[in-house]
Design a protein around this motif. Structure first.
Motif, PDB file in Angstrom:
ATOM      1  N   GLN A   1     -30.495  44.415 -20.461  1.00  0.00           N
ATOM      2  CA  GLN A   1     -29.980  43.061 -20.644  1.00  0.00           C
ATOM      3  C   GLN A   1     -30.378  42.129 -19.500  1.00  0.00           C
ATOM      4  OE1 GLN A   1     -28.263  42.086 -23.454  1.00  0.00           O
ATOM      5  NE2 GLN A   1     -28.820  44.147 -24.142  1.00  0.00           N
ATOM      6  N   LEU A   2     -31.129  42.659 -18.560  1.00  0.00           N
ATOM      7  CA  LEU A   2     -31.460  41.880 -17.367  1.00  0.00           C
ATOM      8  C   LEU A   2     -32.257  40.618 -17.705  1.00  0.00           C
ATOM      9  CD1 LEU A   2     -31.241  41.826 -14.284  1.00  0.00           C
ATOM     10  CD2 LEU A   2     -33.381  43.119 -14.181  1.00  0.00           C
TER      11      LEU A   2
ATOM     12  N   TYR B   1     -34.435  40.067  -1.323  1.00  0.00           N
ATOM     13  CA  TYR B   1     -35.114  40.059  -2.612  1.00  0.00           C
ATOM     14  C   TYR B   1     -35.360  41.473  -3.137  1.00  0.00           C
ATOM     15  CZ  TYR B   1     -35.969  35.050  -2.213  1.00  0.00           C
ATOM     16  OH  TYR B   1     -35.810  33.685  -2.121  1.00  0.00           O
ATOM     17  N   TRP B   2     -35.192  42.490  -2.280  1.00  0.00           N
ATOM     18  CA  TRP B   2     -35.353  43.865  -2.732  1.00  0.00           C
ATOM     19  C   TRP B   2     -34.014  44.376  -3.234  1.00  0.00           C
ATOM     20  CZ3 TRP B   2     -33.784  48.791  -0.443  1.00  0.00           C
ATOM     21  CH2 TRP B   2     -34.336  49.892  -1.122  1.00  0.00           C
ATOM     22  N   TYR B   3     -33.989  44.803  -4.495  1.00  0.00           N
ATOM     23  CA  TYR B   3     -32.775  45.354  -5.094  1.00  0.00           C
ATOM     24  C   TYR B   3     -32.904  46.878  -5.142  1.00  0.00           C
ATOM     25  CZ  TYR B   3     -31.605  40.633  -6.820  1.00  0.00           C
ATOM     26  OH  TYR B   3     -31.290  39.294  -6.927  1.00  0.00           O
TER      27      TYR B   3
ATOM     28  N   GLU C   1     -38.288  54.123 -12.624  1.00  0.00           N
ATOM     29  CA  GLU C   1     -38.852  53.571 -13.857  1.00  0.00           C
ATOM     30  C   GLU C   1     -38.105  54.118 -15.075  1.00  0.00           C
ATOM     31  OE1 GLU C   1     -40.691  51.178 -13.985  1.00  0.00           O
ATOM     32  OE2 GLU C   1     -42.052  51.142 -12.271  1.00  0.00           O
ATOM     33  N   PRO C   2     -38.069  53.363 -16.195  1.00  0.00           N
ATOM     34  CA  PRO C   2     -38.745  52.076 -16.419  1.00  0.00           C
ATOM     35  C   PRO C   2     -37.964  50.865 -15.887  1.00  0.00           C
ATOM     36  CG  PRO C   2     -37.598  52.698 -18.407  1.00  0.00           C
ATOM     37  CD  PRO C   2     -37.393  53.834 -17.424  1.00  0.00           C
ATOM     38  N   TYR C   3     -36.832  51.126 -15.230  1.00  0.00           N
ATOM     39  CA  TYR C   3     -35.979  50.025 -14.791  1.00  0.00           C
ATOM     40  C   TYR C   3     -36.614  49.222 -13.656  1.00  0.00           C
ATOM     41  CZ  TYR C   3     -32.856  53.230 -17.220  1.00  0.00           C
ATOM     42  OH  TYR C   3     -32.298  54.085 -18.129  1.00  0.00           O
TER      43      TYR C   3
ATOM     44  N   GLU D   1     -38.751  46.634 -15.164  1.00  0.00           N
ATOM     45  CA  GLU D   1     -37.860  45.665 -15.797  1.00  0.00           C
ATOM     46  C   GLU D   1     -37.365  44.664 -14.754  1.00  0.00           C
ATOM     47  OE1 GLU D   1     -33.841  45.827 -18.519  1.00  0.00           O
ATOM     48  OE2 GLU D   1     -33.805  46.967 -16.639  1.00  0.00           O
ATOM     49  N   TRP D   2     -36.973  45.178 -13.594  1.00  0.00           N
ATOM     50  CA  TRP D   2     -36.498  44.317 -12.520  1.00  0.00           C
ATOM     51  C   TRP D   2     -37.620  43.436 -11.981  1.00  0.00           C
ATOM     52  CZ3 TRP D   2     -38.019  45.490  -7.270  1.00  0.00           C
ATOM     53  CH2 TRP D   2     -37.506  44.585  -6.343  1.00  0.00           C
TER      54      TRP D   2
END
Length: 253
Positions: free
Chosen positions: A83-84, A190-192, A218-220, A223-224
Motif C-alpha cells: 500500500q506504500l 532518507y534511509w528507511y 526484497e521485494p519490499y 517497492e520503497w
C-alpha cells in the motif's frame, strides 16, 4: 544492484517504474552526477548535509535557551506492504503541521525542522511511519502539549501494535546538543531500515522489536525505492518558523 536483482527475481510484478529508476541510477554512476531523487543515497546525503549546515546557525542562536531533538509517533501512520505507493509524503507532513497548529507550536517563536521516517517489519509486513525533528525556542517548549492529544497518548491501540510493550508516542530529548552539526542529521533520514520483530517464546501476545536495523529485504526494498523516487525530496521535510531560500534558512518571524 538490488534493483537489478529484483527485476530478475520478480519479472511478473509491475516493474516499469523500477526499470526507469534503475536506468537513471546507473546513469548517475556512469557520469558521477547523482540522480536528483530521494531514492539516490548520494544525492540525499549531500542535500541532507546542506540543509543541516543551514540549520546549524539557528541552533547555535537558540542554545542559550532550549534546543531539543524529538521523535513523534502518532497513531494512524502504519502502512501495510503493498500500500506504500498510495501514500503521499507531502500530506503526511501536512498532518504534522495540523498537529502543530492545534497545540500552539506554530504561533510560538523559534523553529522546528521535522523529517518523515519509517521502519519496515517483514514479520508484520508493513511500514511504521513516524517523525524526527529538531526544535528550538518556545516552539520546543510547546511540543510538550502534544502529549495531551489522543493520537499521541501512551499505549498500544492499533492492531499492528498488539503484543508490543507500551512506549511514549512523544519522545523529547533535552540533553545539551554537542558535536554540532552531527546530532542535527537525526531530523532528516532518507534511509528507511528493516527493524524486525519476533514473538517471544510461544506467546503471540508478546512481541519484541530488534535492537538492530537492517536493509529492507526484497521485494519490499524496491517497492520503497520506487516510492521514494516518485516524490520530491522536499516533501519529506517540514519547516516551521523557517523558510528555505536561495541564501539559506530564514526565520519567518
Amino acid at each position: 544492484m538490488m534493483v537489478e536483482q529484483y527485476l530478475r527475481n520478480y519479472p511478473d510484478l509491475p516493474n516499469l517504474d523500477a526499470r526507469e529508476l534503475l536506468r537513471r541510477l546507473k546513469k548517475g554512476v556512469a557520469t558521477q552526477v547523482p540522480s536528483p531523487t530521494a531514492a539516490c543515497p548520494v544525492f540525499t546525503d549531500e542535500l541532507r548535509h546542506r540543509v543541516v549546515g543551514n540549520l546549524w546557525p539557528h541552533v547555535e542562536d537558540e542554545l542559550a535557551g532550549i534546543v531539543v531533538t524529538a521523535t513523534l509517533m502518532p497513531t494512524g501512520l502504519w502502512v501495510p506492504a503493498g500500500q506504500l505507493q498510495h501514500q503521499i509524503p507531502r500530506l503526511m507532513m501536512r498532518r504534522l503541521c495540523s498537529d502543530f497548529d492545534r497545540v500552539g507550536v506554530t504561533t510560538q517563536t523559534g523553529f522546528v525542522m521535522a523529517g518523515l521516517h519509517a521502519e519496515f517489519d517483514e514479520r508484520r509486513e508493513g511500514y511504521d511511519f513516524h517523525y524526527h525533528l529538531v526544535a528550538g525556542g518556545w516552539k520546543a517548549r510547546a511540543l510538550e502539549a502534544l502529549r495531551d492529544r489522543p493520537k499521541y497518548s501512551v499505549g498500544r491501540s492499533e492492531p499492528h501494535e498488539m503484543g508490543m510493550a507500551d512506549r511514549p508516542r512523544v519522545r523529547i530529548s533535552k540533553q545539551v546538543l554537542t558535536n554540532l552539526p552531527d546530532p542535527l542529521t537525526y531530523s532528516i533520514q532518507y534511509w528507511y531500515p528493516h527493524r524486525p520483530t519476533k514473538i517471544v517464546g510461544h506467546n503471540p501476545l508478546q512481541i519484541q522489536r530488534s535492537e538492530f536495523r537492517y536493509r529492507i529485504p526484497e521485494p519490499y526494498h524496491t517497492e520503497w525505492m520506487v516510492w521514494m523516487d516518485k516524490h520530491p525530496v522536499q516533501d519529506f521535510v517540514l519547516f516551521n518558523g523557517l523558510k528555505p531560500t536561495r541564501s539559506g534558512l530564514k526565520p519567518t518571524k
